[in-house]
Design an enzyme around this catalytic site. Structure first.
Site, PDB file in Angstrom:
ATOM      1  N   LEU A  77      27.138  67.522  85.309  1.00  0.00           N
ATOM      2  CA  LEU A  77      28.316  68.365  85.052  1.00  0.00           C
ATOM      3  C   LEU A  77      29.058  68.756  86.338  1.00  0.00           C
ATOM      4  O   LEU A  77      28.460  69.340  87.247  1.00  0.00           O
ATOM      5  CB  LEU A  77      27.883  69.633  84.304  1.00  0.00           C
ATOM      6  CG  LEU A  77      29.019  70.573  83.894  1.00  0.00           C
ATOM      7  CD1 LEU A  77      29.838  69.993  82.754  1.00  0.00           C
ATOM      8  CD2 LEU A  77      28.476  71.951  83.520  1.00  0.00           C
ATOM      9  N   GLY A  97      46.780  73.136  76.649  1.00  0.00           N
ATOM     10  CA  GLY A  97      47.207  71.795  77.041  1.00  0.00           C
ATOM     11  C   GLY A  97      48.320  71.736  78.065  1.00  0.00           C
ATOM     12  O   GLY A  97      49.115  70.795  78.068  1.00  0.00           O
ATOM     13  N   ASN A 143      48.027  71.086  81.240  1.00  0.00           N
ATOM     14  CA  ASN A 143      47.832  69.882  82.068  1.00  0.00           C
ATOM     15  C   ASN A 143      48.268  68.636  81.309  1.00  0.00           C
ATOM     16  O   ASN A 143      48.893  67.741  81.886  1.00  0.00           O
ATOM     17  CB  ASN A 143      46.367  69.773  82.504  1.00  0.00           C
ATOM     18  CG  ASN A 143      46.072  70.598  83.744  1.00  0.00           C
ATOM     19  OD1 ASN A 143      46.523  70.263  84.831  1.00  0.00           O
ATOM     20  ND2 ASN A 143      45.356  71.703  83.576  1.00  0.00           N
ATOM     21  N   HIS A 154      39.010  70.260  87.237  1.00  0.00           N
ATOM     22  CA  HIS A 154      38.168  71.460  87.250  1.00  0.00           C
ATOM     23  C   HIS A 154      38.838  72.499  88.146  1.00  0.00           C
ATOM     24  O   HIS A 154      39.264  72.172  89.264  1.00  0.00           O
ATOM     25  CB  HIS A 154      36.778  71.103  87.781  1.00  0.00           C
ATOM     26  CG  HIS A 154      35.839  72.265  87.757  1.00  0.00           C
ATOM     27  ND1 HIS A 154      35.216  72.693  86.591  1.00  0.00           N
ATOM     28  CD2 HIS A 154      35.440  73.107  88.729  1.00  0.00           C
ATOM     29  CE1 HIS A 154      34.471  73.750  86.870  1.00  0.00           C
ATOM     30  NE2 HIS A 154      34.581  74.016  88.164  1.00  0.00           N
ATOM     31  N   ARG A 177      34.008  71.003  76.267  1.00  0.00           N
ATOM     32  CA  ARG A 177      32.719  70.637  75.684  1.00  0.00           C
ATOM     33  C   ARG A 177      31.920  69.874  76.718  1.00  0.00           C
ATOM     34  O   ARG A 177      32.451  69.017  77.416  1.00  0.00           O
ATOM     35  CB  ARG A 177      32.904  69.708  74.476  1.00  0.00           C
ATOM     36  CG  ARG A 177      33.655  70.292  73.328  1.00  0.00           C
ATOM     37  CD  ARG A 177      32.867  71.272  72.517  1.00  0.00           C
ATOM     38  NE  ARG A 177      31.631  70.729  71.984  1.00  0.00           N
ATOM     39  CZ  ARG A 177      30.669  71.472  71.433  1.00  0.00           C
ATOM     40  NH1 ARG A 177      30.806  72.773  71.359  1.00  0.00           N
ATOM     41  NH2 ARG A 177      29.582  70.908  70.954  1.00  0.00           N
ATOM     42  N   ARG A 225      25.207  67.730  69.139  1.00  0.00           N
ATOM     43  CA  ARG A 225      26.122  67.263  70.178  1.00  0.00           C
ATOM     44  C   ARG A 225      26.264  65.731  70.118  1.00  0.00           C
ATOM     45  O   ARG A 225      27.344  65.181  70.282  1.00  0.00           O
ATOM     46  CB  ARG A 225      25.534  67.690  71.535  1.00  0.00           C
ATOM     47  CG  ARG A 225      26.546  67.913  72.619  1.00  0.00           C
ATOM     48  CD  ARG A 225      25.892  68.473  73.865  1.00  0.00           C
ATOM     49  NE  ARG A 225      25.780  69.913  73.873  1.00  0.00           N
ATOM     50  CZ  ARG A 225      26.775  70.769  74.076  1.00  0.00           C
ATOM     51  NH1 ARG A 225      27.988  70.315  74.278  1.00  0.00           N
ATOM     52  NH2 ARG A 225      26.566  72.056  74.077  1.00  0.00           N
ATOM     53  N   ASN A 247      38.488  64.192  84.931  1.00  0.00           N
ATOM     54  CA  ASN A 247      38.524  65.596  84.528  1.00  0.00           C
ATOM     55  C   ASN A 247      39.218  66.389  85.626  1.00  0.00           C
ATOM     56  O   ASN A 247      39.228  65.979  86.789  1.00  0.00           O
ATOM     57  CB  ASN A 247      37.095  66.118  84.349  1.00  0.00           C
ATOM     58  CG  ASN A 247      37.064  67.573  83.902  1.00  0.00           C
ATOM     59  OD1 ASN A 247      37.822  67.979  83.019  1.00  0.00           O
ATOM     60  ND2 ASN A 247      36.209  68.377  84.516  1.00  0.00           N
TER      61      ASN A 247
HETATM   62  C1  GAR Z   1      42.620  74.323  83.325  1.00  0.00           C
HETATM   63  O1  GAR Z   1      42.658  75.319  84.299  1.00  0.00           O
HETATM   64  C2  GAR Z   1      41.511  73.339  83.630  1.00  0.00           C
HETATM   65  O2  GAR Z   1      41.313  73.124  84.990  1.00  0.00           O
HETATM   66  C3  GAR Z   1      40.332  74.053  83.015  1.00  0.00           C
HETATM   67  O3  GAR Z   1      40.813  74.627  81.827  1.00  0.00           O
HETATM   68  C4  GAR Z   1      42.204  74.897  81.974  1.00  0.00           C
HETATM   69  C5  GAR Z   1      42.916  74.224  80.830  1.00  0.00           C
HETATM   70  O4  GAR Z   1      44.264  74.591  80.828  1.00  0.00           O
HETATM   71  N1  GAR Z   1      39.254  73.147  82.757  1.00  0.00           N
HETATM   72  C6  GAR Z   1      37.981  73.500  82.848  1.00  0.00           C
HETATM   73  O5  GAR Z   1      37.599  74.613  83.114  1.00  0.00           O
HETATM   74  C7  GAR Z   1      37.013  72.365  82.564  1.00  0.00           C
HETATM   75  N2  GAR Z   1      35.685  72.782  82.824  1.00  0.00           N
HETATM   76  P1  GAR Z   1      45.321  73.741  80.017  1.00  0.00           P
HETATM   77  O6  GAR Z   1      44.765  73.616  78.582  1.00  0.00           O
HETATM   78  O7  GAR Z   1      46.561  74.567  80.036  1.00  0.00           O
HETATM   79  O8  GAR Z   1      45.471  72.413  80.673  1.00  0.00           O
END
Ligand code: GAR
Length: 209
Positions: A144, A12, A14, A109, A91, A65, A107
């Site tokens: 996606l 978490g 971000n 990415h 997910r 799902r 989101n």
């Molecule tokens: C981040 O790098 C985010 O961009 C990525 O997971 C990480 C989560 O880090 N998200 C994905 O790959 C979504 N498909 P965090 O839990 O420290 O924010």
């Protein structure tokens, strides 16, 4: 005052950057809940320490799902969010769920979309030999990692990079662009016009509803 719910699956970072930016920049926002699909998501502790309800809806408890998404949706909607923020939520979501939050789910990415969708994006970037990599904030659609792009940041790929060094460089940028993209939504400056995300520089009042 706008209301946000944040979904996480792991550490978490971000989510933390978003919460800190909201506090430091005094956004007119209530972060109503942080919800995880995993009980062991370490980011839940930060939310609790900040006094934000930290909720787990374990995907393992649901046979399909569709059933998980329905349960998740009903927990989220208790807070009536204006914006749903996916912050490392790992997910794949059903089209029905995505449709319910159309135009109000973002989101982040860890690649420059449309390159390198799915998982292991830093490994994909190193394997492709790209010299520039980065991160993308986008609206979520049923396709996606293909929703309208809101913001992107780039980083160089260095000759001696590993997945970890590259991931760390990208993550630093994620922590900058995601809060600012969310802030533009909160301030009513982010809109979708003919499927293209546009950020206005002048602040306008968000529509009442
Ligand atoms: C981040 O790098 C985010 O961009 C990525 O997971 C990480 C989560 O880090 N998200 C994905 O790959 C979504 N498909 P965090 O839990 O420290 O924010």
């Amino acid at each position: 005052m706008r209301t946000i719910v944040i979904l996480i699956s792991g550490r978490g970072s971000n989510m933390q950057a978003i919460i800190r930016a909201a506090q430091n920049e005094k956004w007119p926002v209530k972060i109503a809940a942080v919800i995880s699909n995993r009980t062991d998501a370490s980011g839940l502790r930060f939310a609790t320490e900040e006094g934000i309800p930290a909720i787990v809806v374990p995907h393992k408890d649901y046979a399909t799902r569709e059933a998980f998404d329905a349960a998740l949706q009903s927990r989220i909607d208790e807070f009536a969010p204006d914006l749903l923020v996916l912050a490392g939520f790992m997910r794949v979501l059903t089209a029905r769920f995505v449709g319910h939050y159309a135009g109000r789910m973002l989101n982040i990415h860890p690649s420059l979309l449309p390159s390198f969708i799915g998982l292991a994006t830093h490994r994909q970037a190193l394997a492709a030999g790209v010299k520039i990599h980065g991160a993308t904030v986008h609206f979520v659609t049923a396709d996606l990692d293909h929703g309208p792009i809101v913001a992107q940041a780039t980083v160089p790929v260095l000759a001696d990079d590993t997945e970890d060094t590259l991931a760390a460089r990208v993550l630093e940028q994620e922590h900058l662009i995601y809060p600012q993209a969310i802030r533009s939504f909160i301030e009513g400056r982010l809109s979708l016009i003919d499927g293209i995300a546009c950020i206005a520089t002048d602040k306008v009042e968000p529509p009442a509803h």
